[in-house]
Write a protein that holds these residues in place. Structure first.
Motif, PDB file in Angstrom:
ATOM      1  N   THR A  72     -21.007  -7.677  -6.600  1.00 33.58           N
ATOM      2  CA  THR A  72     -20.998  -6.782  -6.576  1.00 33.58           C
ATOM      3  C   THR A  72     -19.398  -6.034  -6.548  1.00 33.58           C
ATOM      4  OG1 THR A  72     -23.228  -6.522  -6.098  1.00 33.58           O
ATOM      5  CG2 THR A  72     -22.063  -4.744  -5.179  1.00 33.58           C
ATOM      6  N   LEU A  73     -18.703  -5.439  -6.063  1.00 31.09           N
ATOM      7  CA  LEU A  73     -17.178  -4.947  -6.595  1.00 31.09           C
ATOM      8  C   LEU A  73     -17.527  -3.878  -4.723  1.00 31.09           C
ATOM      9  CD1 LEU A  73     -14.711  -5.730  -6.133  1.00 31.09           C
ATOM     10  CD2 LEU A  73     -14.469  -3.544  -7.982  1.00 31.09           C
ATOM     11  N   LEU A  74     -17.329  -4.042  -4.273  1.00 32.30           N
ATOM     12  CA  LEU A  74     -17.293  -2.321  -2.900  1.00 32.30           C
ATOM     13  C   LEU A  74     -15.703  -1.992  -2.557  1.00 32.30           C
ATOM     14  CD1 LEU A  74     -19.686  -4.217  -0.649  1.00 32.30           C
ATOM     15  CD2 LEU A  74     -20.587  -2.462  -2.235  1.00 32.30           C
ATOM     16  N   VAL A  75     -15.805  -1.006  -2.834  1.00 31.65           N
ATOM     17  CA  VAL A  75     -14.113  -0.120  -2.373  1.00 31.65           C
ATOM     18  C   VAL A  75     -14.596   0.825  -1.616  1.00 31.65           C
ATOM     19  CG1 VAL A  75     -12.590   0.941  -3.577  1.00 31.65           C
ATOM     20  CG2 VAL A  75     -13.638  -0.420  -4.622  1.00 31.65           C
ATOM     21  N   SER A  76     -13.767   0.951   0.245  1.00 35.59           N
ATOM     22  CA  SER A  76     -13.464   1.260   0.734  1.00 35.59           C
ATOM     23  C   SER A  76     -12.432   2.266   0.642  1.00 35.59           C
ATOM     24  CB  SER A  76     -13.915   1.030   2.009  1.00 35.59           C
ATOM     25  OG  SER A  76     -13.435  -0.012   2.511  1.00 35.59           O
ATOM     26  N   LYS A  77     -12.186   2.834   1.524  1.00 34.63           N
ATOM     27  CA  LYS A  77     -11.152   3.856   2.318  1.00 34.63           C
ATOM     28  C   LYS A  77      -9.574   2.341   2.907  1.00 34.63           C
ATOM     29  CE  LYS A  77     -10.033   7.440   4.958  1.00 34.63           C
ATOM     30  NZ  LYS A  77     -10.343   7.793   5.902  1.00 34.63           N
ATOM     31  N   GLY A  78     -10.416   1.716   3.071  1.00 32.01           N
ATOM     32  CA  GLY A  78      -9.714   0.772   4.153  1.00 32.01           C
ATOM     33  C   GLY A  78      -9.280  -0.329   2.969  1.00 32.01           C
ATOM     34  N   ALA A  79     -10.953  -1.230   2.671  1.00 31.98           N
ATOM     35  CA  ALA A  79     -10.640  -2.332   2.026  1.00 31.98           C
ATOM     36  C   ALA A  79     -10.613  -2.099   0.740  1.00 31.98           C
ATOM     37  CB  ALA A  79     -10.611  -3.427   2.217  1.00 31.98           C
ATOM     38  N   THR A 106      -3.149  -3.849   0.731  1.00 31.63           N
ATOM     39  CA  THR A 106      -1.436  -3.800   0.733  1.00 31.63           C
ATOM     40  C   THR A 106      -1.793  -5.410  -0.169  1.00 31.63           C
ATOM     41  OG1 THR A 106      -1.540  -2.254   2.155  1.00 31.63           O
ATOM     42  CG2 THR A 106       0.740  -4.626   1.445  1.00 31.63           C
ATOM     43  N   LYS A 107      -2.917  -6.077  -0.074  1.00 27.99           N
ATOM     44  CA  LYS A 107      -3.012  -7.556  -0.469  1.00 27.99           C
ATOM     45  C   LYS A 107      -3.514  -7.170  -1.780  1.00 27.99           C
ATOM     46  CE  LYS A 107      -2.235 -10.054   2.955  1.00 27.99           C
ATOM     47  NZ  LYS A 107      -1.088 -10.705   3.184  1.00 27.99           N
ATOM     48  N   PHE A 108      -4.377  -6.342  -2.078  1.00 30.84           N
ATOM     49  CA  PHE A 108      -4.643  -6.272  -3.292  1.00 30.84           C
ATOM     50  C   PHE A 108      -3.606  -6.010  -4.825  1.00 30.84           C
ATOM     51  CE2 PHE A 108      -6.710  -3.794  -7.226  1.00 30.84           C
ATOM     52  CZ  PHE A 108      -7.650  -4.393  -7.553  1.00 30.84           C
ATOM     53  N   GLN A 168      -0.418  -6.564  -3.924  1.00 33.74           N
ATOM     54  CA  GLN A 168       0.637  -7.963  -3.840  1.00 33.74           C
ATOM     55  C   GLN A 168      -0.069  -9.124  -5.060  1.00 33.74           C
ATOM     56  OE1 GLN A 168       0.387  -9.632  -0.253  1.00 33.74           O
ATOM     57  NE2 GLN A 168       2.611  -7.845   0.268  1.00 33.74           N
ATOM     58  N   LEU A 169      -1.526  -9.113  -5.077  1.00 35.48           N
ATOM     59  CA  LEU A 169      -2.506  -9.221  -5.905  1.00 35.48           C
ATOM     60  C   LEU A 169      -1.625  -9.753  -6.603  1.00 35.48           C
ATOM     61  CD1 LEU A 169      -4.023 -12.817  -5.570  1.00 35.48           C
ATOM     62  CD2 LEU A 169      -6.483 -11.073  -5.598  1.00 35.48           C
ATOM     63  N   MET A 170      -2.096  -8.522  -7.297  1.00 36.63           N
ATOM     64  CA  MET A 170      -2.240  -8.038  -9.302  1.00 36.63           C
ATOM     65  C   MET A 170      -1.007  -8.026 -10.241  1.00 36.63           C
ATOM     66  SD  MET A 170      -5.424  -7.575  -9.829  1.00 36.63           S
ATOM     67  CE  MET A 170      -5.369  -6.329 -10.939  1.00 36.63           C
ATOM     68  N   ARG A 171       0.070  -7.672  -8.630  1.00 35.48           N
ATOM     69  CA  ARG A 171       1.397  -7.596  -9.030  1.00 35.48           C
ATOM     70  C   ARG A 171       1.684  -9.343  -9.221  1.00 35.48           C
ATOM     71  NH1 ARG A 171       4.894  -2.784  -7.729  1.00 35.48           N
ATOM     72  NH2 ARG A 171       3.247  -1.771  -6.466  1.00 35.48           N
ATOM     73  N   THR A 172       1.535  -9.895  -8.930  1.00 28.46           N
ATOM     74  CA  THR A 172       1.933 -11.344  -9.060  1.00 28.46           C
ATOM     75  C   THR A 172       0.863 -11.858  -9.916  1.00 28.46           C
ATOM     76  OG1 THR A 172       2.153 -12.085  -6.462  1.00 28.46           O
ATOM     77  CG2 THR A 172       1.592 -13.593  -7.468  1.00 28.46           C
ATOM     78  N   ILE A 173      -0.373 -12.514  -9.752  1.00 27.70           N
ATOM     79  CA  ILE A 173      -0.821 -12.545 -10.723  1.00 27.70           C
ATOM     80  C   ILE A 173      -2.270 -11.563 -12.158  1.00 27.70           C
ATOM     81  CG2 ILE A 173      -1.025 -14.907  -9.285  1.00 27.70           C
ATOM     82  CD1 ILE A 173      -4.105 -13.679  -9.065  1.00 27.70           C
TER      83      ILE A 173
END
Length: 69
Positions: free
Chosen positions: A32-39, A56-58, A60-65
């Motif tokens: 299950t993927l949970l999407v909110s305003k903060g994370a 922000t971390k997401f 960075q992760l998507m831009r990297t890998i």
């Protein structure tokens, strides 16, 4: 390996209540993927824990890998 994704949208502005995407693989719940305003959070099937990333971390992760499409 096709995945089926089912989602339920809350009836109000996104905030405290997450948008939930149920992901199935071969007819069985994969997670299950949970999407909110903060994370964004991933909850694997049959696991108690969740994996959480800030937006922000997401990013960075998507831009990297992440694969460029």
């Amino acid at each position: 390996m096709a995945h089926k994704v089912i989602f339920h949208l809350p009836r109000r502005e996104l905030g405290r209540e997450d948008i939930e995407f149920v992901v199935e693989q071969d007819g069985k719940r994969f997670g299950t993927l949970l999407v909110s305003k903060g994370a964004i959070e991933w909850r694997p099937t049959n696991k108690v824990y969740r994996r959480k990333l800030s937006w922000t971390k997401f990013d960075q992760l998507m831009r990297t890998i992440g694969l460029r499409v």
